[in-house]
Design a protein around this motif. Structure first.
Motif, PDB file in Angstrom:
ATOM      1  N   MET A  86      43.742  18.775  42.103  1.00 41.17           N
ATOM      2  CA  MET A  86      44.541  19.490  42.830  1.00 41.17           C
ATOM      3  C   MET A  86      44.633  20.756  42.336  1.00 41.17           C
ATOM      4  N   THR A  87      44.597  21.892  43.354  1.00 40.50           N
ATOM      5  CA  THR A  87      44.727  23.237  42.642  1.00 40.50           C
ATOM      6  C   THR A  87      46.174  23.525  43.168  1.00 40.50           C
ATOM      7  N   VAL A  88      46.963  24.014  42.115  1.00 43.50           N
ATOM      8  CA  VAL A  88      48.389  24.362  42.173  1.00 43.50           C
ATOM      9  C   VAL A  88      48.306  25.975  41.907  1.00 43.50           C
ATOM     10  N   PHE A  89      48.690  26.849  42.833  1.00 43.33           N
ATOM     11  CA  PHE A  89      48.792  28.312  42.904  1.00 43.33           C
ATOM     12  C   PHE A  89      50.188  28.619  42.438  1.00 43.33           C
ATOM     13  N   GLY A  90      50.193  29.120  41.327  1.00 49.75           N
ATOM     14  CA  GLY A  90      51.667  29.354  40.497  1.00 49.75           C
ATOM     15  C   GLY A  90      52.167  28.190  39.832  1.00 49.75           C
ATOM     16  N   GLY A  91      52.982  27.522  40.675  1.00 49.26           N
ATOM     17  CA  GLY A  91      53.689  26.341  40.470  1.00 49.26           C
ATOM     18  C   GLY A  91      55.040  26.357  40.143  1.00 49.26           C
ATOM     19  N   ASP A  92      55.558  27.493  39.760  1.00 48.91           N
ATOM     20  CA  ASP A  92      57.034  27.601  39.409  1.00 48.91           C
ATOM     21  C   ASP A  92      57.894  27.897  40.847  1.00 48.91           C
ATOM     22  N   GLN A  93      57.241  28.183  41.968  1.00 47.22           N
ATOM     23  CA  GLN A  93      58.208  28.442  43.009  1.00 47.22           C
ATOM     24  C   GLN A  93      58.616  27.107  43.523  1.00 47.22           C
ATOM     25  N   THR A  94      60.216  27.085  43.714  1.00 44.00           N
ATOM     26  CA  THR A  94      60.803  26.056  44.370  1.00 44.00           C
ATOM     27  C   THR A  94      60.893  26.330  45.913  1.00 44.00           C
ATOM     28  N   ARG A  95      60.468  25.222  46.202  1.00 45.49           N
ATOM     29  CA  ARG A  95      60.545  25.020  48.002  1.00 45.49           C
ATOM     30  C   ARG A  95      61.459  23.841  48.265  1.00 45.49           C
ATOM     31  N   PRO A  96      62.203  23.986  49.553  1.00 43.93           N
ATOM     32  CA  PRO A  96      62.596  22.713  50.191  1.00 43.93           C
ATOM     33  C   PRO A  96      61.654  21.874  51.008  1.00 43.93           C
ATOM     34  N   ASN A  97      61.678  20.645  50.987  1.00 45.72           N
ATOM     35  CA  ASN A  97      61.065  19.828  51.525  1.00 45.72           C
ATOM     36  C   ASN A  97      62.012  18.945  52.697  1.00 45.72           C
ATOM     37  N   ILE A  98      61.164  18.619  53.775  1.00 46.22           N
ATOM     38  CA  ILE A  98      61.756  17.497  54.489  1.00 46.22           C
ATOM     39  C   ILE A  98      60.576  16.488  55.078  1.00 46.22           C
ATOM     40  N   HIS A  99      60.719  15.284  55.071  1.00 44.59           N
ATOM     41  CA  HIS A  99      59.940  14.171  55.662  1.00 44.59           C
ATOM     42  C   HIS A  99      59.793  14.171  56.996  1.00 44.59           C
ATOM     43  N   ILE A 100      58.970  14.102  57.692  1.00 48.42           N
ATOM     44  CA  ILE A 100      58.680  14.181  59.172  1.00 48.42           C
ATOM     45  C   ILE A 100      59.792  13.152  59.926  1.00 48.42           C
ATOM     46  N   GLY A 101      59.834  12.089  58.930  1.00 46.64           N
ATOM     47  CA  GLY A 101      60.869  11.094  59.837  1.00 46.64           C
ATOM     48  C   GLY A 101      62.317  11.692  59.847  1.00 46.64           C
ATOM     49  N   ASP A 102      62.595  12.444  58.965  1.00 43.43           N
ATOM     50  CA  ASP A 102      63.984  13.010  58.705  1.00 43.43           C
ATOM     51  C   ASP A 102      63.951  14.229  59.939  1.00 43.43           C
ATOM     52  N   MET A 103      62.954  14.851  59.961  1.00 36.65           N
ATOM     53  CA  MET A 103      62.785  15.988  60.929  1.00 36.65           C
ATOM     54  C   MET A 103      63.135  15.446  62.072  1.00 36.65           C
TER      55      MET A 103
END
Length: 314
Positions: free
Chosen positions: A191-208
């Protein structure tokens, strides 16, 4: 209930439409079908292949609720053709809302974006923070929200600000972080990770999907904007979670993307919504579909790549 879903053939829209049909609703989907149509025929489903900018052709008679998902998605996609994006994401939204009011629609549920906040140092990004959008995509969503809320005295307006959605859909997307990294691990063993320290929120499509169902079932919820994201984790953490389930190397590269924020969804949870899914389940779902052969790497699963193929750039 009679529903109109714009973008119902999209990544979230396909799963949402299928679930709402199971719930017993009668649905009209309006979608350009630039990325195909993966919906199965159903006696209570009408699918119209058309652009939301052709607003006068959108049937609204007898519609109780509009769920407006159609948009030019994500930052790179909007940058390819800003004029198209403002026309679709803002102007068409305003015209649809205006026609919905005139047609007696009772509720308008809008898919905005958690990215409207821009870069935030706050430990918890809540709905009352100032919006400082830093890209054209963010700006279209912010303006569309403001336009829609101007109709809040005429119909119920619920603007949902989703985190990055992940997990399997028949109309797949492989240009969102969890799905993209999982596919890289499955296909390439790295896997290629650009940066890596950035924090992002996520949501499973089932919850969406369940967030939209929640607002549909509870139109009495106060008008306004609601965050929808439950796992605030770094890009590196996502890669490590993928590697724990799909053994793969992690390659780190420099990043010019400064976006980093932690979304707080307490306002949504206070309305009675309950999270049921996770990033870990999304990784497992995508892996299972790949291993079964149902998921393959296609150009149409990447927004920018496919928009170029369709010659939609400015």
């Amino acid at each position: 209930m009679k529903l109109l879903i714009t973008g119902g053939c999209g990544y979230v829209g396909t799963v949402l439409t299928e679930q709402l049909l199971k719930d017993g609703h009668t649905i009209t989907v309006v979608d350009t079908q630039w990325f195909g149509n993966h919906l199965q025929p159903h006696p209570q489903l009408t699918i119209l292949k058309q652009d939301t900018r052709d607003v006068n052709s959108i049937p609204l008679d007898g519609v109780d609720t509009v769920i407006h998902l159609a948009n030019i998605a994500n930052d790179p996609g909007v940058e390819m053709n800003p004029t198209l994006s403002w026309e679709v994401n803002v102007l068409a939204t305003q015209q649809l809302a205006d026609r919905a009011v005139r047609a007696g629609v009772k509720q308008f549920i809008f898919a905005s974006s958690g990215s409207v906040y821009g870069v935030k140092d706050d430990p918890q990004v809540t709905e009352d923070l100032e919006l400082v959008p830093i890209t054209a995509y963010n700006k279209t969503k912010m303006v569309a929200e403001r336009v829609l809320l101007s109709y809040a005295d005429k119909m119920r307006i619920h603007c949902v600000r989703p985190a990055t959605v992940c997990g399997w859909s028949p109309r797949m997307r492989l240009d969102v972080s969890v799905n993209m990294l999982t596919m890289q691990a499955l296909k390439n063993g790295k896997m290629t990770v650009f940066g890596g320290d950035q924090t992002r929120p996520n949501i499973h499509i089932g919850d969406m999907v369940n967030v939209y169902r929640h607002f549909l079932a509870h139109p009495e919820i106060d008008n306004g904007c609601y965050n929808a994201g439950f796992e605030n984790i770094s890009i590196m953490d996502i890669a490590q979670r993928v590697a724990a389930k799909v053994p793969a190397d992690i390659v780190v590269s420099a990043s010019n993307d400064p976006r980093s924020y932690r979304q707080n969804s307490d306002k949504l949870l206070a309305t009675g919504f309950k999270q049921q899914y996770s990033v870990a389940q999304a990784i497992e779902d995508v892996s299972a579909k790949f291993k079964s052969g149902e998921l393959v790497d296609k150009d149409e699963y990447y927004t920018v790549r496919w928009m170029k193929h369709l010659n939609l750039q400015a």
